[in-house]
Write a protein that holds these residues in place. Structure first.
Motif, PDB file in Angstrom:
ATOM      1  N   GLN A  90       3.955   1.500  -1.036  1.00  0.00           N
ATOM      2  CA  GLN A  90       4.630   1.554  -2.331  1.00  0.00           C
ATOM      3  C   GLN A  90       3.691   2.125  -3.392  1.00  0.00           C
ATOM      4  O   GLN A  90       4.090   2.960  -4.202  1.00  0.00           O
ATOM      5  N   LEU A  91       2.438   1.718  -3.373  1.00  0.00           N
ATOM      6  CA  LEU A  91       1.450   2.221  -4.314  1.00  0.00           C
ATOM      7  C   LEU A  91       1.219   3.714  -4.112  1.00  0.00           C
ATOM      8  O   LEU A  91       1.154   4.479  -5.089  1.00  0.00           O
ATOM      9  N   GLN A  92       1.115   4.154  -2.867  1.00  0.00           N
ATOM     10  CA  GLN A  92       0.943   5.580  -2.577  1.00  0.00           C
ATOM     11  C   GLN A  92       2.131   6.394  -3.088  1.00  0.00           C
ATOM     12  O   GLN A  92       1.959   7.470  -3.665  1.00  0.00           O
ATOM     13  N   GLN A 145       4.129   5.616  -5.547  1.00  0.00           N
ATOM     14  CA  GLN A 145       4.062   5.636  -7.012  1.00  0.00           C
ATOM     15  C   GLN A 145       3.031   6.650  -7.496  1.00  0.00           C
ATOM     16  O   GLN A 145       3.269   7.387  -8.453  1.00  0.00           O
ATOM     17  N   GLN A 146       1.887   6.710  -6.823  1.00  0.00           N
ATOM     18  CA  GLN A 146       0.851   7.671  -7.197  1.00  0.00           C
ATOM     19  C   GLN A 146       1.327   9.104  -6.978  1.00  0.00           C
ATOM     20  O   GLN A 146       1.075   9.980  -7.800  1.00  0.00           O
ATOM     21  N   GLN A 147       2.032   9.342  -5.874  1.00  0.00           N
ATOM     22  CA  GLN A 147       2.573  10.675  -5.618  1.00  0.00           C
ATOM     23  C   GLN A 147       3.589  11.068  -6.680  1.00  0.00           C
ATOM     24  O   GLN A 147       3.605  12.213  -7.140  1.00  0.00           O
ATOM     25  N   GLU A 148       4.412  10.126  -7.082  1.00  0.00           N
ATOM     26  CA  GLU A 148       5.406  10.391  -8.120  1.00  0.00           C
ATOM     27  C   GLU A 148       4.720  10.700  -9.453  1.00  0.00           C
ATOM     28  O   GLU A 148       5.133  11.609 -10.175  1.00  0.00           O
ATOM     29  N   GLU A 149       3.664   9.971  -9.793  1.00  0.00           N
ATOM     30  CA  GLU A 149       2.912  10.234 -11.020  1.00  0.00           C
ATOM     31  C   GLU A 149       2.280  11.619 -10.986  1.00  0.00           C
ATOM     32  O   GLU A 149       2.305  12.348 -11.984  1.00  0.00           O
ATOM     33  N   GLN A 150       1.729  12.005  -9.832  1.00  0.00           N
ATOM     34  CA  GLN A 150       1.135  13.331  -9.692  1.00  0.00           C
ATOM     35  C   GLN A 150       2.193  14.425  -9.829  1.00  0.00           C
ATOM     36  O   GLN A 150       1.951  15.454 -10.457  1.00  0.00           O
ATOM     37  N   ARG A 151       3.361  14.183  -9.254  1.00  0.00           N
ATOM     38  CA  ARG A 151       4.449  15.162  -9.354  1.00  0.00           C
ATOM     39  C   ARG A 151       4.890  15.335 -10.803  1.00  0.00           C
ATOM     40  O   ARG A 151       5.071  16.453 -11.278  1.00  0.00           O
ATOM     41  N   ARG A 152       5.009  14.253 -11.532  1.00  0.00           N
ATOM     42  CA  ARG A 152       5.414  14.316 -12.946  1.00  0.00           C
ATOM     43  C   ARG A 152       4.349  15.015 -13.794  1.00  0.00           C
ATOM     44  O   ARG A 152       4.670  15.804 -14.684  1.00  0.00           O
ATOM     45  N   GLN A 156       0.825  -1.202   0.000  1.00  0.00           N
ATOM     46  CA  GLN A 156       0.000   0.000   0.000  1.00  0.00           C
ATOM     47  C   GLN A 156       0.868   1.264   0.000  1.00  0.00           C
ATOM     48  O   GLN A 156       0.595   2.210  -0.730  1.00  0.00           O
TER      49      GLN A 156
END
Length: 182
Positions: free
Chosen positions: A158-160, A162-169, A156
């Motif tokens: 790790q998923l969070q 990854q989602q934060q990194e996607e939002q940052r990008r 969970q």
């Protein structure tokens, strides 16, 4: 006491005495005198029967020794290094899972970050089994439950991340587009 004599004393404590009879107070004192690098160097060595001190403690459910050894290291990365040392083709986590030592399993995983927990729990032994698979085969339901809880939490987190990194990008991409429009 100099660090050299502390290193020698720690080596002697780990190799000459059965670990269950160690003076834990003295062990803690000696560990405070050494750098994490020195501790890792000594504690990653295999002693009797190809065992590391941590694997020996996991085998015997010596929770005080597990706690002392792991908390003596400052970083999760160093703790993971100590936990990843393989003896007889299994980690201390595999050993604790094999015997159903649930509290030992918790101690080992509690001292790690979620990413390091995930890494440790994904290690396979000589028969390609993870600690969860070993505990399942042994019928240790409490240990299996605990390992699954840690695995779920680590996934969970790790998923969070990854989602934060996607939002940052995505945000950076939008900013770069807005600069081009003007």
């Amino acid at each position: 006491m100099s660090t050299q004599s502390a290193e020698k004393l720690l080596w002697d404590m780990m190799t000459q005495y059965p670990s269950v009879y160690l003076d834990m107070k003295k062990l803690r004192e000696v560990l405070t005198l050494l750098s994490d690098e020195q501790k890792l160097h000594i504690l990653q060595q295999r002693y009797s029967y190809w065992e590391t001190p941590l694997r020996y403690a996991a085998d015997r459910d010596h929770t005080e020794m597990i706690s002392t050894l792991l908390t003596s290291l400052q970083s999760s990365a160093d703790r993971l290094k100590l936990l990843m040392v393989s003896s007889r083709f299994s980690t201390p986590l595999h050993t604790a899972a094999y015997f159903g030592h649930t509290e030992s399993v918790k101690m080992m995983l509690d001292c790690l970050t979620a990413d390091h927990q995930r890494q440790l729990m994904s290690v396979q032994d000589w028969s390609d089994d993870t600690a969860i698979q070993i505990a399942e085969r042994g019928g240790h339901t409490d240990t299996v439950r605990v390992l699954r809880e840690y695995q779920h939490r680590a996934e969970q987190i790790q998923l969070q991340l990854q989602q934060q990194e996607e939002q940052r990008r995505l945000y950076q991409y939008k900013i770069s587009l807005s600069g081009k429009i003007m």
